[in-house]
Design a protein around this motif. Structure first.
Motif, PDB file in Angstrom:
ATOM      1  N   GLU A 153       0.838  -1.207   0.000  1.00 41.86           N
ATOM      2  CA  GLU A 153       0.000   0.000   0.000  1.00 41.86           C
ATOM      3  C   GLU A 153       0.869   1.252   0.000  1.00 41.86           C
ATOM      4  N   ARG A 154       1.906   1.256   0.857  1.00 40.23           N
ATOM      5  CA  ARG A 154       2.786   2.431   0.913  1.00 40.23           C
ATOM      6  C   ARG A 154       3.482   2.662  -0.426  1.00 40.23           C
ATOM      7  N   ILE A 155       3.921   1.588  -1.062  1.00 42.24           N
ATOM      8  CA  ILE A 155       4.621   1.726  -2.344  1.00 42.24           C
ATOM      9  C   ILE A 155       3.666   2.233  -3.424  1.00 42.24           C
ATOM     10  N   ARG A 156       2.409   1.747  -3.422  1.00 42.10           N
ATOM     11  CA  ARG A 156       1.414   2.240  -4.384  1.00 42.10           C
ATOM     12  C   ARG A 156       1.122   3.716  -4.150  1.00 42.10           C
ATOM     13  N   ASP A 157       0.992   4.092  -2.870  1.00 39.79           N
ATOM     14  CA  ASP A 157       0.750   5.500  -2.551  1.00 39.79           C
ATOM     15  C   ASP A 157       1.868   6.375  -3.089  1.00 39.79           C
ATOM     16  N   LEU A 158       3.095   5.921  -2.918  1.00 38.38           N
ATOM     17  CA  LEU A 158       4.254   6.698  -3.337  1.00 38.38           C
ATOM     18  C   LEU A 158       4.219   6.948  -4.843  1.00 38.38           C
ATOM     19  N   ALA A 159       3.724   5.975  -5.577  1.00 45.46           N
ATOM     20  CA  ALA A 159       3.717   6.082  -7.031  1.00 45.46           C
ATOM     21  C   ALA A 159       2.560   6.932  -7.552  1.00 45.46           C
ATOM     22  N   GLY A 160       1.416   6.947  -6.825  1.00 49.46           N
ATOM     23  CA  GLY A 160       0.226   7.535  -7.423  1.00 49.46           C
ATOM     24  C   GLY A 160      -0.464   8.659  -6.690  1.00 49.46           C
ATOM     25  N   LEU A 161      -0.036   9.008  -5.474  1.00 49.21           N
ATOM     26  CA  LEU A 161      -0.764  10.009  -4.688  1.00 49.21           C
ATOM     27  C   LEU A 161       0.130  11.178  -4.298  1.00 49.21           C
ATOM     28  N   ASN A 162      -0.502  12.336  -4.106  1.00 49.24           N
ATOM     29  CA  ASN A 162       0.266  13.471  -3.613  1.00 49.24           C
ATOM     30  C   ASN A 162       0.564  13.297  -2.125  1.00 49.24           C
ATOM     31  N   VAL A 163       1.407  14.165  -1.571  1.00 55.35           N
ATOM     32  CA  VAL A 163       1.880  13.982  -0.199  1.00 55.35           C
ATOM     33  C   VAL A 163       0.732  14.030   0.811  1.00 55.35           C
ATOM     34  N   THR A 164      -0.237  14.925   0.607  1.00 54.98           N
ATOM     35  CA  THR A 164      -1.332  15.055   1.573  1.00 54.98           C
ATOM     36  C   THR A 164      -2.144  13.773   1.655  1.00 54.98           C
ATOM     37  N   LEU A 165      -2.444  13.168   0.517  1.00 54.35           N
ATOM     38  CA  LEU A 165      -3.198  11.914   0.525  1.00 54.35           C
ATOM     39  C   LEU A 165      -2.352  10.766   1.063  1.00 54.35           C
ATOM     40  N   ARG A 166      -1.049  10.764   0.760  1.00 55.24           N
ATOM     41  CA  ARG A 166      -0.173   9.734   1.326  1.00 55.24           C
ATOM     42  C   ARG A 166      -0.138   9.840   2.846  1.00 55.24           C
ATOM     43  N   LEU A 167      -0.096  11.057   3.362  1.00 54.86           N
ATOM     44  CA  LEU A 167      -0.088  11.261   4.807  1.00 54.86           C
ATOM     45  C   LEU A 167      -1.393  10.776   5.430  1.00 54.86           C
ATOM     46  N   LEU A 168      -2.515  11.106   4.818  1.00 56.90           N
ATOM     47  CA  LEU A 168      -3.802  10.667   5.356  1.00 56.90           C
ATOM     48  C   LEU A 168      -3.898   9.142   5.358  1.00 56.90           C
ATOM     49  N   ASN A 169      -3.465   8.502   4.288  1.00 60.52           N
ATOM     50  CA  ASN A 169      -3.484   7.036   4.242  1.00 60.52           C
ATOM     51  C   ASN A 169      -2.588   6.434   5.322  1.00 60.52           C
ATOM     52  N   GLU A 170      -1.427   7.055   5.551  1.00 60.39           N
ATOM     53  CA  GLU A 170      -0.517   6.549   6.574  1.00 60.39           C
ATOM     54  C   GLU A 170      -1.150   6.664   7.964  1.00 60.39           C
ATOM     55  N   LEU A 171      -1.821   7.765   8.244  1.00 59.90           N
ATOM     56  CA  LEU A 171      -2.505   7.932   9.531  1.00 59.90           C
ATOM     57  C   LEU A 171      -3.629   6.903   9.682  1.00 59.90           C
TER      58      LEU A 171
END
Length: 241
Positions: A153-171
Motif C-alpha cells: 500500500e505504501r509503495i502504491r501510494d508513493l507512485a500515485g498520490l500526492n503527499v497530503t493523501l499519502r499522509l492521510l493514508n498513513e494515519l
C-alpha cells in the motif's frame, strides 16, 4: 557476507536461558512445546544492535531469517535518493526476505530504531523447523501476509498520490493497526508520531508533512486533542481512501 551482524551475546548458558525466555514471551511462538523452543534456540544466534545500526542490506536479506526479540526495527528502501520506510516491526515479528520471489531482486534494508535484540537463523534451517510445526508456519505466513499488504500500500501510494493523501493514508493505517481507541466517528492514534517518522514512511520531507498536516486539519480530517493525541474524524474522510 556477515553471518550475524551486531554484537553477539556472551555466555552459552545465560544466552540460552535469556533467549528461550524471550521466545516464550512472543505471541507468535506462544503455547508451543519445549522441544519447539529448544529447536529454535539451537538453530539461531543472538545479536544485539545499537540505535540506527543496519541489520541487513538487500543482498544479505535473502540469506537469513530474523526474529525480533526486543526493540523496534524499520524496514526501508530507496526511491531515488529518498529513504522510504515500508514497515515498522515490533517484538515477535519475523523478517528478512522471507517470502522471496526468485525473479525479484531484494530491495529492503533493516535498521534498528533503539537498542534491539534479535535471533538470527539460516533460511533453510528456519523453514525446516516450520515444516515440523505447521501451526507456527500458518501464524508466520498470516502475519507476513498482513505486513506485506501494508508495505505494498505504501509503495502504491508513493507512485500515485500526492503527499497530503499519502499522509492521510498513513494515519489511517496507524489508526487501523495500532489498537486505536474509537469513540463514535473519532479514531485516536495511541502512539505519538513525529513529523520526521511520518515523512520517512511516505517518502516526503518533514517540512512538506507539516504543511500537509495543516491541510488535513483545515478540512477537519485530523485534529490534535488536549493530551496531544492525533484523532481522525472518520465521518469526514472519504470512504474510498
Amino acid at each position: 557476507s556477515r553471518a550475524v551482524c551486531g554484537r553477539r551475546s556472551r555466555g552459552a548458558r545465560s544466552d540460552m536461558t535469556n533467549k528461550i525466555w524471550y521466545l516464550n514471551q512472543l505471541h507468535l511462538f506462544s503455547c508451543m512445546p519445549d522441544d519447539f523452543t529448544n529447536r529454535l534456540h539451537r538453530i539461531t544466534d543472538s545479536a544485539e544492535f545499537r540505535p540506527a545500526e543496519v541489520i541487513f542490506t538487500p543482498e544479505e536479506a535473502r540469506e537469513k531469517v530474523y526474529i525480533l526479540k526486543k526493540g523496534e526495527v524499520k524496514i526501508y528502501r530507496y526511491a531515488g535518493d529518498r529513504k522510504v520506510v515500508v514497515d515498522t516491526l515490533q517484538a515477535g515479528d519475523v523478517f528478512g526476505d522471507v517470502l522471496e520471489d526468485g525473479g525479484r531482486e531484494p530491495a529492503n534494508f533493516a535498521e534498528s530504531v533503539g537498542h534491539t535484540y534479535v535471533c538470527v537463523a539460516s533460511k533453510g534451517e528456519f523453514f525446516a523447523t516450520l515444516r515440523d510445526w505447521p501451526d507456527v508456519a500458518l501464524r508466520v505466513v498470516s502475519k507476513l501476509g498482513t505486513r506485506l499488504s501494508g508495505a505494498e500500500e505504501r509503495i502504491r501510494d508513493l507512485a500515485g498520490l500526492n503527499v497530503t493523501l499519502r499522509l492521510l493514508n498513513e494515519l489511517l493505517r496507524h489508526a487501523r493497526g495500532d489498537g486505536s481507541a474509537r469513540v463514535g466517528d473519532q479514531w485516536l492514534i495511541p502512539h505519538r508520531l513525529t513529523h520526521q517518522q511520518l515523512a520517512e514512511n511516505i517518502g516526503a520531507s518533514r517540512e512538506t508533512v507539516t504543511k500537509s498536516f495543516a491541510v488535513l486539519k483545515q478540512h477537519g480530517y485530523v485534529r490534535t486533542d488536549p493530551a496531544g493525541q492525533l484523532a481522525l474524524d472518520m465521518s469526514k474522510i472519504p470512504p474510498t481512501l
